[in-house]
Design a protein around this motif. Structure first.
Motif, short mmCIF file in Angstrom:
data_model
loop_
_atom_site.label_atom_id
_atom_site.label_comp_id
_atom_site.label_asym_id
_atom_site.label_seq_id
_atom_site.Cartn_x
_atom_site.Cartn_y
_atom_site.Cartn_z
N LEU A 17 13.90 -3.56 3.22
CA LEU A 17 14.41 -2.47 4.06
C LEU A 17 15.26 -2.98 5.21
CD1 LEU A 17 11.17 -0.31 4.28
CD2 LEU A 17 13.25 0.23 2.99
N ARG A 18 15.26 -4.28 5.42
CA ARG A 18 15.92 -4.87 6.59
C ARG A 18 17.40 -4.50 6.73
NH1 ARG A 18 15.62 -11.22 8.05
NH2 ARG A 18 16.26 -11.03 10.23
N PRO A 19 18.19 -4.48 5.66
CA PRO A 19 19.59 -4.07 5.83
C PRO A 19 19.73 -2.64 6.39
CG PRO A 19 19.32 -5.16 3.72
CD PRO A 19 17.94 -4.95 4.29
N THR A 20 18.86 -1.76 5.99
CA THR A 20 18.88 -0.39 6.51
C THR A 20 18.44 -0.35 7.96
OG1 THR A 20 18.39 0.48 4.31
CG2 THR A 20 17.94 1.94 6.17
N LEU A 21 17.49 -1.20 8.32
CA LEU A 21 16.96 -1.22 9.68
C LEU A 21 17.89 -1.93 10.66
CD1 LEU A 21 13.22 -2.10 8.93
CD2 LEU A 21 14.25 0.17 9.23
N GLN A 23 20.69 -1.40 11.78
CA GLN A 23 21.44 -0.57 12.72
C GLN A 23 20.61 -0.18 13.94
OE1 GLN A 23 22.32 3.40 11.06
NE2 GLN A 23 20.88 2.88 9.41
N TYR A 24 19.33 -0.52 13.92
CA TYR A 24 18.43 -0.17 15.02
C TYR A 24 17.99 -1.42 15.77
CZ TYR A 24 18.18 4.01 12.15
OH TYR A 24 18.51 5.11 11.41
N GLN A 128 6.01 5.12 -3.37
CA GLN A 128 7.10 4.60 -4.19
C GLN A 128 6.94 4.98 -5.65
OE1 GLN A 128 8.60 0.62 -3.05
NE2 GLN A 128 6.87 0.60 -1.60
N VAL A 144 11.32 0.91 -3.09
CA VAL A 144 11.98 -0.15 -2.33
C VAL A 144 12.40 -1.26 -3.28
CG1 VAL A 144 11.66 -1.90 -0.55
CG2 VAL A 144 10.75 0.38 -0.20
#
Length: 145
Positions: A17-21, A23-24, A128, A144
């Protein structure tokens, strides 16, 4: 945001999930800080590992989780499991953060024990596995992995 996962598969799913996160403003917490460093995550908070069969370590973990949440005051707490992540979800909820539990892909027959608890405590609980979702809690948005 505080993103929390125990070591092993829970951490691997969080890292997906890190690429999605990215931006935060994300702080990470885990039971295996050395594994966090292997993934290039410096400064990850450390939580004691625990489970339902370890009452004293679980109590300690709950206190450490509360301390981490108080220290960082995240607006969002996200966890892919297991018990240490659940304790951070609870602490975050107490402090007014929005909370999201994503149950491990390893739980293909039913929600994990902490997933079942998170249905009651987290603002959102996701699975999931489509056949486990009930449309409300937990919900299904894909896997995921």
């Amino acid at each position: 945001m505080l993103a929390v996962a125990s070591g092993g598969g829970h951490w691997e799913q969080l890292m997906l999930l890190r690429p999605t996160l990215a931006q935060y403003d994300v702080r990470f917490a885990t039971t295996e800080p050395a594994v966090a460093l292997q993934h290039g995550v410096a400064g990850a908070e450390s939580l004691p590992d625990c489970n339902q069969n370890m009452p004293l370590p679980s109590a300690l973990c709950a206190l450490v989780a509360l301390w981490i949440v108080l220290k960082h005051r995240p607006k969002v707490v996200l966890s892919t499991g297991a018990a240490p992540g659940f304790f951070c979800i609870c602490a975050g909820r107490l402090m007014g953060a929005r909370t999201l539990w994503i149950d491990s892909v390893a739980n293909g027959e039913e929600l994990s024990m902490c997933g079942k608890l998170s249905k009651r405590f987290a603002h959102q609980c996701w699975t999931q596995w489509e056949h486990i979702a009930d449309g409300e809690r937990p919900r299904y948005f894909g896997a995921v992995l």
